[in-house]
Design an enzyme around this catalytic site. Structure first.
Site: not given
Length: 468
Positions: A222, A246, A255, A390, A433
């Site tokens: 991710k 994180e 990175r 949700g 979606k």
């Protein structure tokens, strides 16, 4: 001779003994509404009962609002009867005096706006007093509280542009369509470039006001894909704000350096860099430093603080896209003991969507997937796998799942576009979606450390032995 030290001082003002108020304006607004109740819906869009410092005036306004909701006939007699029914304790003489304060309701909207200004000034005074008390007694958390309170006051001010005629909206819509057509004819991406041609073709690029949820299980990449999207946007001139809860800033920068220089991630981690590697890293540093990317690695940051910082950066032209890594690490505490974790995550998701609309910029929100993915024979992520809420699915304009079939032992991938392909060094973006377009699968290539990502059609990327 003694050296005079420079001391920073702040202006000290005397405490506000009397809060801003205007009894005359309160009576003028109420009197005008009693005489001409047709103005009531417009006035209610400007002020609420909290604008009336006099408790009786606030009660009268609440009664008027309730009668307006019921579409009841409003005049001096019916208002008096309703006040008696509700036990408001308003005398007939006082209502009659209100109608004598004004000759008509012609200026009631102007009076209402001025009354709103008085309320805002009063709230600011109260805010200042409470801020001083909190800062002196318990400074922990006072900055987040102050940011939230001042934002609430600012958002409560009346904006003339909130209500727009359809004709203006249609004109603006066609203007944006013309811009998209010009971009398409010139071969440019319509929105903010994603860096993947197939993804641009499906989404048209990221758009202002969109909430893009990028989800996956741990170690699926991710953060790596997020950095790729951020670099692609910044390379096109769009300033990107990354909030990394994180990873620290130096790890993110590492990175990006490894990905841009093709230096081995393992060698970078242990410091085994030769002269050629240092040259590549310095060249990459120079190129990356020119990109408009801004990093914040504060742990446990809240959406309120993120919103405040983004608004400040946007005013300076430094916030065209926001990335939050990741949702479940945000500070979602509300102080409400009855609140559930699911409700808190839902509120954070909603706040991210509102932020996208407020600053008219795409917000990419990273999110974890539940373990249900790994318990199924088919590891393909589903919308129901979004962890803890949700509401994330409802708020998002685009939901993209990151999948690396090789992580689950799959040797090949069956695709409708490329046939059967090897899973080695191949990742999949499942567009589950897309509120404004099609869904589908986007395939991309990556090296072992996930520091380099390319379109699948571009070809293979270089690999490094150890993951970064």
């Amino acid at each position: 001779m003694k050296r005079r030290e420079s001391i920073t001082t702040y202006n000290r003002v005397a405490p506000v003994e009397e809060l801003p108020e205007s009894p005359e304006l309160e009576r003028a607004v109420l009197g005008a509404l009693i005489l001409e109740p047709a103005y009531l819906p417009d006035v209610r869009a400007i002020v609420e009962s909290s604008a009336f410092l006099d408790a009786n005036n606030g009660k009268i306004f609440d009664v008027l609002a309730a009668m307006d909701d019921e579409q009841a006939k409003i005049d001096l007699y019916t208002l008096l009867q309703r006040c008696k029914q509700t036990g408001a304790g308003i005398e007939t003489a006082y209502l009659a005096q209100l109608t004598q304060c004004v000759g008509s309701g012609v200026n009631v909207l102007d009076h209402a706006r001025r009354l709103k200004d008085v309320e805002i000034r009063r709230r600011l005074c109260l805010f200042g007093q409470e801020l001083s008390a909190r800062a002196a007694a318990d400074p922990d958390g006072v900055l987040d509280w102050a940011t939230e309170e001042i934002t609430a006051i600012a958002s409560d001010t009346v904006r003339a542009g909130d209500i727009m005629p359809l004709s203006d909206v249609l004109r603006a819509t066609l203007d944006r369509l013309e811009q998209r057509q010009k971009a398409r004819l010139s071969g440019a991406c319509v929105g903010v470039p994603t860096g993947l041609q197939r993804l641009d073709a499906i989404t048209g690029g990221w758009r202002g006001g969109q909430l893009i949820v990028l989800a996956g299980r741990p170690a699926m990449g991710k953060s790596a894909v997020m950095l790729y999207f951020a670099r692609a946007a910044a390379a096109s001139g769009v300033p990107v704000c990354i909030f990394s809860l994180e990873m620290p800033n130096d790890q993110l920068a590492g990175r990006m350096l490894v990905g841009g220089s093709d230096v081995s991630a393992g060698a970078f981690r242990v410091g085994n860099i030769d002269a050629d590697g240092w040259y590549k890293l310095e060249q990459t540093r120079s190129a990356l430093s020119a990109l408009p990317v801004y990093l914040n690695d504060r742990a446990g940051i809240s959406m309120t603080t993120i919103r405040s910082q983004c608004r400040t950066l946007q005013r300076r032209g430094r916030c065209g896209m926001v990335v939050i890594d990741y949702l479940q690490l945000l500070d979602t505490s509300t102080g409400n003991r009855t609140s559930t974790r699911e409700r808190e995550v839902a509120e954070a998701s909603r706040a991210a969507k509102l932020l996208a609309k407020e600053i008219d910029a795409p917000v990419i929100l990273l999110s974890q997937l539940s373990r249900k993915v790994e318990e199924r024979a088919d590891k393909t992520p589903l919308l129901s796998d979004l962890r803890e809420s949700g509401a994330i699915e409802q708020d998002a304009d685009i939901v993209a799942f990151i999948d690396r079939p090789a992580m689950y032992g799959a040797q090949t991938i069956e695709t409708s576009r490329y046939g059967t392909i090897s899973s080695e060094g191949v990742g999949v973006l499942h567009i589950a979606k897309n509120r404004e377009g099609a869904t589908g699968r986007i395939y991309f290539r990556h090296n072992d450390s996930l520091t380099q990502i390319t379109d699948y059609e571009t070809g293979t990327t270089s690999t490094s032995e150890n993951p970064f």
